[in-house]
Design a protein around this motif. Sequence first.
Motif, PDB file in Angstrom:
ATOM      1  N   MET A 161      37.345  66.925 -22.555  1.00 42.79           N
ATOM      2  CA  MET A 161      36.522  67.724 -21.644  1.00 42.79           C
ATOM      3  C   MET A 161      37.192  67.875 -20.279  1.00 42.79           C
ATOM      4  SD  MET A 161      32.712  66.277 -22.489  1.00 42.79           S
ATOM      5  CE  MET A 161      31.858  66.704 -24.011  1.00 42.79           C
ATOM      6  N   LEU A 162      37.744  66.765 -19.777  1.00 44.62           N
ATOM      7  CA  LEU A 162      38.457  66.807 -18.498  1.00 44.62           C
ATOM      8  C   LEU A 162      39.652  67.741 -18.584  1.00 44.62           C
ATOM      9  CD1 LEU A 162      39.089  65.750 -15.627  1.00 44.62           C
ATOM     10  CD2 LEU A 162      40.315  63.845 -16.712  1.00 44.62           C
ATOM     11  N   HIS A 163      40.381  67.681 -19.685  1.00 43.26           N
ATOM     12  CA  HIS A 163      41.564  68.505 -19.888  1.00 43.26           C
ATOM     13  C   HIS A 163      41.202  69.993 -19.836  1.00 43.26           C
ATOM     14  CE1 HIS A 163      45.740  68.980 -21.215  1.00 43.26           C
ATOM     15  NE2 HIS A 163      45.315  69.941 -22.018  1.00 43.26           N
ATOM     16  N   ILE A 164      40.159  70.380 -20.558  1.00 49.45           N
ATOM     17  CA  ILE A 164      39.748  71.779 -20.612  1.00 49.45           C
ATOM     18  C   ILE A 164      39.276  72.270 -19.242  1.00 49.45           C
ATOM     19  CG2 ILE A 164      37.933  73.305 -21.489  1.00 49.45           C
ATOM     20  CD1 ILE A 164      38.253  71.999 -24.190  1.00 49.45           C
ATOM     21  N   CYS A 165      38.474  71.469 -18.557  1.00 47.85           N
ATOM     22  CA  CYS A 165      37.950  71.880 -17.244  1.00 47.85           C
ATOM     23  C   CYS A 165      39.066  71.995 -16.208  1.00 47.85           C
ATOM     24  CB  CYS A 165      36.891  70.879 -16.774  1.00 47.85           C
ATOM     25  SG  CYS A 165      35.356  70.987 -17.702  1.00 47.85           S
ATOM     26  N   ALA A 166      40.018  71.083 -16.254  1.00 53.37           N
ATOM     27  CA  ALA A 166      41.135  71.136 -15.305  1.00 53.37           C
ATOM     28  C   ALA A 166      42.012  72.355 -15.557  1.00 53.37           C
ATOM     29  CB  ALA A 166      41.958  69.851 -15.395  1.00 53.37           C
ATOM     30  N   GLN A 191      44.394  88.079  11.294  1.00 46.84           N
ATOM     31  CA  GLN A 191      43.226  87.413  10.727  1.00 46.84           C
ATOM     32  C   GLN A 191      43.302  87.352   9.204  1.00 46.84           C
ATOM     33  OE1 GLN A 191      39.696  89.365  12.242  1.00 46.84           O
ATOM     34  NE2 GLN A 191      39.566  87.938  13.972  1.00 46.84           N
ATOM     35  N   ARG A 192      43.807  88.427   8.598  1.00 45.66           N
ATOM     36  CA  ARG A 192      43.934  88.454   7.139  1.00 45.66           C
ATOM     37  C   ARG A 192      44.936  87.402   6.659  1.00 45.66           C
ATOM     38  NH1 ARG A 192      44.575  95.005   6.717  1.00 45.66           N
ATOM     39  NH2 ARG A 192      42.459  95.529   7.428  1.00 45.66           N
ATOM     40  N   CYS A 193      46.053  87.312   7.359  1.00 44.68           N
ATOM     41  CA  CYS A 193      47.075  86.327   6.978  1.00 44.68           C
ATOM     42  C   CYS A 193      46.559  84.898   7.161  1.00 44.68           C
ATOM     43  CB  CYS A 193      48.346  86.542   7.798  1.00 44.68           C
ATOM     44  SG  CYS A 193      49.212  88.079   7.397  1.00 44.68           S
ATOM     45  N   ALA A 194      45.786  84.683   8.227  1.00 45.05           N
ATOM     46  CA  ALA A 194      45.215  83.357   8.454  1.00 45.05           C
ATOM     47  C   ALA A 194      44.221  83.006   7.349  1.00 45.05           C
ATOM     48  CB  ALA A 194      44.535  83.315   9.818  1.00 45.05           C
ATOM     49  N   TYR A 195      43.409  83.985   6.947  1.00 43.57           N
ATOM     50  CA  TYR A 195      42.451  83.782   5.856  1.00 43.57           C
ATOM     51  C   TYR A 195      43.181  83.443   4.560  1.00 43.57           C
ATOM     52  CZ  TYR A 195      39.000  85.078   2.274  1.00 43.57           C
ATOM     53  OH  TYR A 195      38.166  85.085   1.184  1.00 43.57           O
ATOM     54  N   THR A 196      44.246  84.205   4.269  1.00 37.02           N
ATOM     55  CA  THR A 196      45.013  83.991   3.044  1.00 37.02           C
ATOM     56  C   THR A 196      45.688  82.623   3.047  1.00 37.02           C
ATOM     57  OG1 THR A 196      45.440  86.370   2.914  1.00 37.02           O
ATOM     58  CG2 THR A 196      46.835  84.930   1.583  1.00 37.02           C
ATOM     59  N   ALA A 197      46.277  82.245   4.175  1.00 39.12           N
ATOM     60  CA  ALA A 197      46.943  80.944   4.272  1.00 39.12           C
ATOM     61  C   ALA A 197      45.945  79.810   4.064  1.00 39.12           C
ATOM     62  CB  ALA A 197      47.621  80.807   5.636  1.00 39.12           C
ATOM     63  N   ARG A 198      44.760  79.940   4.666  1.00 37.57           N
ATOM     64  CA  ARG A 198      43.737  78.903   4.510  1.00 37.57           C
ATOM     65  C   ARG A 198      43.246  78.831   3.061  1.00 37.57           C
ATOM     66  NH1 ARG A 198      40.600  80.806   7.880  1.00 37.57           N
ATOM     67  NH2 ARG A 198      38.948  81.673   6.556  1.00 37.57           N
ATOM     68  N   ALA A 199      43.075  80.003   2.436  1.00 36.42           N
ATOM     69  CA  ALA A 199      42.615  80.057   1.051  1.00 36.42           C
ATOM     70  C   ALA A 199      43.619  79.393   0.114  1.00 36.42           C
ATOM     71  CB  ALA A 199      42.394  81.510   0.637  1.00 36.42           C
ATOM     72  N   LEU A 200      44.896  79.717   0.292  1.00 35.64           N
ATOM     73  CA  LEU A 200      45.921  79.156  -0.585  1.00 35.64           C
ATOM     74  C   LEU A 200      46.099  77.660  -0.346  1.00 35.64           C
ATOM     75  CD1 LEU A 200      48.603  81.996  -0.620  1.00 35.64           C
ATOM     76  CD2 LEU A 200      46.566  81.679  -2.022  1.00 35.64           C
ATOM     77  N   GLU A 201      45.930  77.234   0.897  1.00 30.35           N
ATOM     78  CA  GLU A 201      46.036  75.801   1.189  1.00 30.35           C
ATOM     79  C   GLU A 201      44.920  75.027   0.486  1.00 30.35           C
ATOM     80  OE1 GLU A 201      46.139  72.747   5.038  1.00 30.35           O
ATOM     81  OE2 GLU A 201      45.821  74.887   5.333  1.00 30.35           O
ATOM     82  N   ARG A 202      43.714  75.566   0.545  1.00 28.73           N
ATOM     83  CA  ARG A 202      42.585  74.903  -0.118  1.00 28.73           C
ATOM     84  C   ARG A 202      42.777  74.866  -1.626  1.00 28.73           C
ATOM     85  NH1 ARG A 202      37.281  77.584   2.910  1.00 28.73           N
ATOM     86  NH2 ARG A 202      37.560  76.564   4.936  1.00 28.73           N
ATOM     87  N   PHE A 203      43.170  76.010  -2.189  1.00 27.67           N
ATOM     88  CA  PHE A 203      43.325  76.061  -3.635  1.00 27.67           C
ATOM     89  C   PHE A 203      44.523  75.241  -4.099  1.00 27.67           C
ATOM     90  CE2 PHE A 203      44.255  78.021  -7.784  1.00 27.67           C
ATOM     91  CZ  PHE A 203      42.995  77.914  -8.347  1.00 27.67           C
ATOM     92  N   SER A 204      45.543  75.127  -3.270  1.00 28.67           N
ATOM     93  CA  SER A 204      46.716  74.325  -3.640  1.00 28.67           C
ATOM     94  C   SER A 204      46.343  72.858  -3.795  1.00 28.67           C
ATOM     95  CB  SER A 204      47.818  74.484  -2.591  1.00 28.67           C
ATOM     96  OG  SER A 204      48.337  75.787  -2.609  1.00 28.67           O
ATOM     97  N   ARG A 205      45.470  72.382  -2.917  1.00 34.01           N
ATOM     98  CA  ARG A 205      45.020  70.987  -3.041  1.00 34.01           C
ATOM     99  C   ARG A 205      44.255  70.780  -4.344  1.00 34.01           C
ATOM    100  NH1 ARG A 205      44.054  71.337   2.766  1.00 34.01           N
ATOM    101  NH2 ARG A 205      41.854  71.863   2.387  1.00 34.01           N
ATOM    102  N   LEU A 206      43.399  71.751  -4.668  1.00 30.58           N
ATOM    103  CA  LEU A 206      42.665  71.663  -5.934  1.00 30.58           C
ATOM    104  C   LEU A 206      43.623  71.747  -7.115  1.00 30.58           C
ATOM    105  CD1 LEU A 206      39.997  71.726  -7.578  1.00 30.58           C
ATOM    106  CD2 LEU A 206      40.063  74.221  -7.364  1.00 30.58           C
ATOM    107  N   ALA A 207      44.610  72.656  -7.027  1.00 27.73           N
ATOM    108  CA  ALA A 207      45.570  72.832  -8.129  1.00 27.73           C
ATOM    109  C   ALA A 207      46.364  71.561  -8.378  1.00 27.73           C
ATOM    110  CB  ALA A 207      46.507  73.993  -7.817  1.00 27.73           C
ATOM    111  N   LEU A 208      46.710  70.845  -7.313  1.00 26.95           N
ATOM    112  CA  LEU A 208      47.453  69.593  -7.468  1.00 26.95           C
ATOM    113  C   LEU A 208      46.632  68.566  -8.234  1.00 26.95           C
ATOM    114  CD1 LEU A 208      50.022  68.007  -6.780  1.00 26.95           C
ATOM    115  CD2 LEU A 208      48.923  67.310  -4.633  1.00 26.95           C
ATOM    116  N   LEU A 209      45.348  68.457  -7.892  1.00 27.20           N
ATOM    117  CA  LEU A 209      44.461  67.540  -8.619  1.00 27.20           C
ATOM    118  C   LEU A 209      44.310  67.972 -10.080  1.00 27.20           C
ATOM    119  CD1 LEU A 209      41.633  67.019  -5.955  1.00 27.20           C
ATOM    120  CD2 LEU A 209      43.429  65.394  -6.600  1.00 27.20           C
TER     121      LEU A 209
END
Length: 237
Positions: A161-166, A191-209
């Motif tokens: 289950m963990l494997h599939i959800c990850a 502002q758009r670039c700042a939004y994109t950078a923040r979005a990718l930073e947040r998702f990158s942390r999730l992707a690493l986990l």
Amino acid sequence: MTEILSAGFRGVNLFTLAFLVGGSLFLLFVGPHPDVEIANWRARWRRIFPWVLAVNLVTAAAILILQLKLTVDRSMVQLLASRELLESFLSGTRYGRISAIKFAAASLMVIPCLVLARTARYERTCLFTTLLFATLTGLIGPLSGHAAGGEQSLWLMPLHMLHICAVAAWLGGLPLWISLIRRIGRSPERQRCAYTARALERFSRLALLCMAAIVGSGVLLTLGFVETMGDLLGTPY
């Protein structure tokens, strides 16, 4: 031929489910923004959700029919025409019961996905509801798989289950990640670039986990299912 079709439908079904998990999670993570370009980008992806869910439900039904065909030696026309046979398969077999519950869980996403496509007013609530039921659908799937039938199911099942959800959280967010970069890259603004950078930073942390969970659970599942090199190299699974 039936097995090849079934494998193809399973691949499409898993990817669409991954999109519903990862896509809704990505949009929740990055949040809305008053910029018109970003708002249009989010609206475009919201409109895709009902179509992805429709493909998911159709492929789920197709997988069920093909599995029934592999179980019962009947033509496709006979299977579709026999209501009794389908009902007995859904209620009388573990695979059928789990598939029916999984289909019902996926169907609960219909209303939030349709609302997402029409308006941004209830976006956060609909995204969270879609994420919840998509994750539930993913958690139900392994109950009819390899991990559910063995003596080690108590520890293999949570790992599966963990494997599939990850995988779903990581893979499903990639299309949105890529499209956001491409969209903002065509019309960069501070502002758009700042939004994109923040979005990718947040998702990158999730992707690493997610990748840590994917690799770790994948190794442990392999150790649970593969006891010898013959199992690894000599069986389809």
